[in-house]
Design a protein around this motif. Structure first.
Motif: not given
Length: 374
Positions: A187-196
């Motif tokens: 999910k986009p939010k999961t990818r975002y949190n990994i990058n964060l």
């Protein structure tokens, strides 16, 4: 159906993706007072298909863990077993036959076999078990489930356990994809949190036994925050130190920590056997959660599994659907973000040998909201 059951040493349990059916798991549980028994299984199935007899010979093995609940009475617990699948629709017939063949090999005071089935629930194939949005509603009432599984059995003896012991709903991540594909299915939010987490300088490393107290401090904090029962630190020490390299089914166990500027923020126990990695136990601090350490930790665990040639990663425990009222809903939201497949196991099923003792035991279980067996 014809079945041959032969006892054997647990050291010769075959390599399997089911960690709880390995020699490693037997040794781990023996450290806490369990007794183990292992068996070779050779089964000859015969089934009519469009008036044609279909014959099938299957071989496998089985780990049973014995636990005494009173001086003269014990239960035989089968963690995520048997692995061997029967013909479709013959689950109960197979379990009844297996139970009766195992019975002479169990102690005289064994009044129950409890199967914690790793098989997929047959109710996932029933359209009536989904709502208009495609959400699985779970299996029907216990009475309906017991009727279905006992069809074709001689004794009509299989009962749904009051509660499941190992997780019956999980997320399986297919690792036979590139890292780019794995990220793409999230999910986009999961990818975002990994990058964060990466931007916030979250570092993941493998920890040694001497750092177990660091993990345990996170675990105590998590248990207090979520209102769960604590296991003693000695349990986790045994998980890390138990070895089975001299057996046919060892396991690789690692403790991973997520840190920021040297401060531990999260940790997990990672296990692999037979081509599957499993997320066993997790913990996190209440402070620093805005840095997304648990996302970085899971992504590292997935990459580690892939680098160790595992074919799948079991995220081990979620609610059966997106139900905000379920106590595991938070885990459902977190773990489904990684893009895996929901897998619904059948859970625990009982085959009692002594009805009177079993009824007393079952009543006690229900009063105490489940007999806890790790």
């Amino acid at each position: 159906m014809h079945l041959n059951v032969e006892p054997k040493a647990t050291e010769w349990l075959c390599e399997t993706a089911i960690l709880q059916q390995t020699a490693f798991w037997a040794r781990l549980k023996e450290n806490f007072g369990w007794k183990s028994k292992a068996f070779d299984l050779e089964c000859f199935f015969t089934k009519k298909d469009s008036s044609i007899k279909v014959k099938s010979k299957r071989s496998g093995d089985l780990l049973i863990m014995l636990r005494y609940v009173a001086a003269d009475f014990c239960i035989a617990y089968v963690p995520y077993g048997p692995e061997m699948l029967p013909f479709k629709g013959e689950d109960g017939i197979w379990l009844e036959h297996l139970s009766e063949e195992l019975r002479p090999h169990l102690p005289p005071g064994c009044f129950l076999i409890r199967y914690d089935l790793d098989w997929e629930s047959p109710w996932v194939e029933e359209d009536s078990r989904y709502d208009s949005n495609g959400k699985w509603l779970g299996p029907p009432d216990v009475g309906v489930r017991e009727m279905r599984i006992n069809i074709g059995t001689k004794r009509w003896n299989l009962r749904k356990s009051p509660s499941d012991i190992l997780p019956s709903n999980t997320i399986m991540v297919d690792l036979e994809r590139s890292e780019e594909q794995l990220l793409g299915q999230m999910k986009p939010k999961t990818r975002y949190n990994i990058n964060l987490a990466s931007r916030r300088d979250i570092k993941i490393r493998e920890a040694g036994l001497n750092e177990l107290p660091v993990w345990y401090s996170l675990y105590e904090e998590t248990a207090k925050r979520n209102g769960i029962v604590l296991d003693h630190i000695d349990y986790f020490k045994q998980v890390l130190t138990t070895t089975a390299e001299d057996t046919a089914s060892p396991a690789d166990i690692k403790l991973l920590l997520a840190e920021r500027k040297g401060d531990p923020l999260a940790g997990l126990f990672w296990a692999s056997s037979g081509g599957r990695a499993t997320y066993l136990y997790g913990a996190s601090a209440s402070q620093g959660r805005e840095n997304m350490p648990t996302y970085a930790l899971q992504w590292e665990a997935i990459k580690m599994a892939k680098n160790n040639h595992c074919k799948e990663y079991d995220m081990f425990g979620v609610s059966r659907n997106a139900d905000p009222a379920h106590p595991m809903y938070g885990l459902y939201r977190f773990k489904t973000g990684f893009g895996g497949r929901l897998f619904h196991r059948q859970g625990c099923w009982d085959y009692p040998f002594d009805e009177e003792v079993y009824d007393r035991f079952r009543t006690k279980e229900m009063v105490s909201q489940g007999y806890h067996i790790r």
